[in-house]
Scaffold this motif. Structure first.
Motif, PDB file in Angstrom:
ATOM      1  N   ALA A 176       2.944  -4.651   8.687  1.00 29.31           N
ATOM      2  CA  ALA A 176       2.627  -3.212   8.631  1.00 29.31           C
ATOM      3  C   ALA A 176       3.770  -2.497   7.894  1.00 29.31           C
ATOM      4  O   ALA A 176       4.891  -3.029   7.820  1.00 29.31           O
ATOM      5  N   ILE A 185      -7.705  -1.860   2.002  1.00 28.13           N
ATOM      6  CA  ILE A 185      -8.204  -1.680   3.374  1.00 28.13           C
ATOM      7  C   ILE A 185      -7.013  -1.726   4.346  1.00 28.13           C
ATOM      8  O   ILE A 185      -7.058  -1.150   5.423  1.00 28.13           O
ATOM      9  N   PHE A 186      -5.946  -2.408   3.909  1.00 31.30           N
ATOM     10  CA  PHE A 186      -4.796  -2.640   4.793  1.00 31.30           C
ATOM     11  C   PHE A 186      -3.575  -1.840   4.363  1.00 31.30           C
ATOM     12  O   PHE A 186      -3.287  -1.730   3.180  1.00 31.30           O
ATOM     13  N   GLY A 187      -2.838  -1.351   5.334  1.00 33.28           N
ATOM     14  CA  GLY A 187      -1.556  -0.720   5.053  1.00 33.28           C
ATOM     15  C   GLY A 187      -0.458  -1.768   4.920  1.00 33.28           C
ATOM     16  O   GLY A 187      -0.680  -2.957   5.144  1.00 33.28           O
ATOM     17  N   THR A 203       0.856  -1.188   0.000  1.00 32.08           N
ATOM     18  CA  THR A 203       0.000   0.000   0.000  1.00 32.08           C
ATOM     19  C   THR A 203       0.893   1.239   0.000  1.00 32.08           C
ATOM     20  O   THR A 203       1.926   1.272   0.678  1.00 32.08           O
ATOM     21  N   SER A 240     -12.990  -5.520   3.562  1.00 31.79           N
ATOM     22  CA  SER A 240     -12.215  -6.001   2.419  1.00 31.79           C
ATOM     23  C   SER A 240     -13.136  -6.714   1.423  1.00 31.79           C
ATOM     24  O   SER A 240     -13.055  -6.500   0.205  1.00 31.79           O
ATOM     25  N   GLN A 288     -12.238  -5.326   9.513  1.00 26.26           N
ATOM     26  CA  GLN A 288     -11.453  -5.054   8.296  1.00 26.26           C
ATOM     27  C   GLN A 288     -11.670  -6.149   7.247  1.00 26.26           C
ATOM     28  O   GLN A 288     -11.672  -5.877   6.059  1.00 26.26           O
ATOM     29  N   TYR A 348      -8.719   4.775   6.596  1.00 30.96           N
ATOM     30  CA  TYR A 348      -9.200   5.353   7.850  1.00 30.96           C
ATOM     31  C   TYR A 348     -10.254   6.425   7.621  1.00 30.96           C
ATOM     32  O   TYR A 348     -10.366   6.981   6.535  1.00 30.96           O
ATOM     33  N   ASP A 380      -3.420   1.685   6.873  1.00 30.09           N
ATOM     34  CA  ASP A 380      -4.771   1.164   6.646  1.00 30.09           C
ATOM     35  C   ASP A 380      -5.680   2.302   6.164  1.00 30.09           C
ATOM     36  O   ASP A 380      -5.399   3.476   6.422  1.00 30.09           O
ATOM     37  N   ALA A 398      -0.131  -6.600   1.992  1.00 23.83           N
ATOM     38  CA  ALA A 398      -1.428  -7.277   2.135  1.00 23.83           C
ATOM     39  C   ALA A 398      -1.511  -8.460   1.179  1.00 23.83           C
ATOM     40  O   ALA A 398      -1.024  -8.390   0.044  1.00 23.83           O
ATOM     41  N   GLU A 424      -5.755  -9.745   3.830  1.00 25.49           N
ATOM     42  CA  GLU A 424      -5.313  -9.573   5.220  1.00 25.49           C
ATOM     43  C   GLU A 424      -3.896  -9.016   5.208  1.00 25.49           C
ATOM     44  O   GLU A 424      -3.184  -9.133   4.214  1.00 25.49           O
ATOM     45  N   GLN A 425      -3.503  -8.422   6.325  1.00 30.16           N
ATOM     46  CA  GLN A 425      -2.177  -7.809   6.369  1.00 30.16           C
ATOM     47  C   GLN A 425      -1.108  -8.841   6.679  1.00 30.16           C
ATOM     48  O   GLN A 425      -1.289  -9.690   7.563  1.00 30.16           O
TER      49      GLN A 425
END
Ligand code: DP6
Length: 330
Positions: A174, A149-151, A43, A135, A131, A327, A325, A154, A170-171
């Motif tokens: 990070a 949706i995820f930082g 991301t 997603s 989340q 926000y 993510d 992913a 899913e992440q």
């Protein structure tokens, strides 16, 4: 149907764009918009979409303003219908969305756009989703949006369930867990000619390489996830470049051929390989458009930037770190 959303209910959200290192191309189910292959993305901090959703009385359909211009809202309605079902409302919505980067030019505006829409629409409707649920909702707008949706890093699961309930992202890590820089060579400002949805349908129907694309995706996903877990940058870069070129081989063997590259795209690929030969670990990836995204370590980003600016036909060079993510903005 009862109305649980107050007319005028509104919310704003920001989602960042993402770039796949192991790519999604091909669908299992066009209605659920489930992908035929899993994917892994990063991301991007520098590229994002801000979206406001307002449910209003008096609207006869959903309305979309993108960067201030009225646009067709059909795909937005696909996502908003799911939100309306979950919140038992009949109100239509006004959606105002703005990208801080060129729209529809291979910089994944649909990824950030539908992730921001999923979050803003559910917030405006007073729904609280996990989340994973966000997603899945974002996926109905655009497959790549499920990842935004995820930082950070992913992973999108293709899934096998008939209702699409196991087709979500899913992440893996990070952004702060493994800082990388993405240097983007913009080689064209116009919108791309064939959008991804149409292009991938055409590849599935006509390329003799499509079965091989499906068969080799799981191995690429396993290898890339292992490279990420080990923070092995050279392995990550080498796999990303390989997977990108495999995707473009699939595109080139589609009938009619999908040629997303221009002369500067190809020149940039060579410049990246030359950089590597001179000892700078840098690797390219390219989506359904002419821009080249170059992965490097933060300490090398100035060298990569200078090399890309030097390529004939490169109009602009942008930098990004890994982003957060999606926000809420209000
Ligand atoms: C080349 O997510 O735009 O960027 O689900 O039909 O909206 P739809 O497709 P989209 O396709 C993205 C294709 C890609 C690779 C990737 O992001 O994984």
């Amino acid at each position: 149907m009862s109305q649980t959303i107050e007319a005028g209910a509104t919310a704003r959200a920001r989602a960042h764009s993402n770039i796949a290192l192991v790519k999604y191309w091909g669908k299992n189910d066009a209605v659920l918009n489930t992908p035929a292959v899993g994917s892994i993305s990063i991301t991007l901090d520098a590229l994002y979409t801000d979206t406001r959703v307002t449910f209003r009385s008096g609207l006869t359909s959903d309305e979309l303003q993108l960067n201030g211009c009225r646009e067709n809202a059909d795909t937005v309605t696909r996502v908003l219908d799911l939100v309306r079902n979950a919140s038992a409302t009949t109100l239509f919505a006004a959606v105002e969305s703005a990208n801080n980067f060129p729209t529809g030019a291979g910089l994944a505006s649909s990824a950030s756009g539908f992730a921001a829409l999923a979050l803003a629409a559910t917030a405006a409707a007073g729904l609280t989703l996990t989340q994973r649920e966000l997603s899945i909702l974002a996926r109905h707008g655009s497959g790549s949006a499920a990842r935004s949706i995820f930082g950070g890093f992913a992973k999108m699961h293709a899934g096998t369930a008939a209702d699409g309930s196991d087709s979500y992202a899913e992440q893996l890590l990070a952004g702060g867990d493994w800082p990388l820089t993405i240097v983007i060579a913009i080689t064209e400002h116009g919108a791309k000619s064939i959008n991804s949805t149409v292009g991938m349908g055409s590849s599935a129907a006509s390329s003799p390489f499509y079965p091989a694309w499906l068969a080799t995706a799981p191995g690429d996903l396993t290898d890339l996830a292992a490279a990420i877990a080990a923070r092995d940058f050279e392995r990550l870069g080498e796999l990303a470049e390989y997977n990108c070129l495999k995707l473009h081989a699939l595109m080139l063997t589609t009938r009619p051929a999908l040629i997303y590259w221009n002369a500067a795209t190809v020149a940039t690929m060579h410049a990246v390989r030359d950089l590597r030969a001179s000892g700078v670990p840098a690797y390219f990836t390219i989506d359904a458009g002419p821009q080249v995204k170059v992965l490097c370590l933060p300490a090398d980003s100035a060298k990569v930037h200078a090399a890309l600016l030097n390529v004939s036909g490169v109009l602009e060079v942008r930098h990004s770190a890994l982003g957060p993510d999606a926000y809420r903005l209000d």
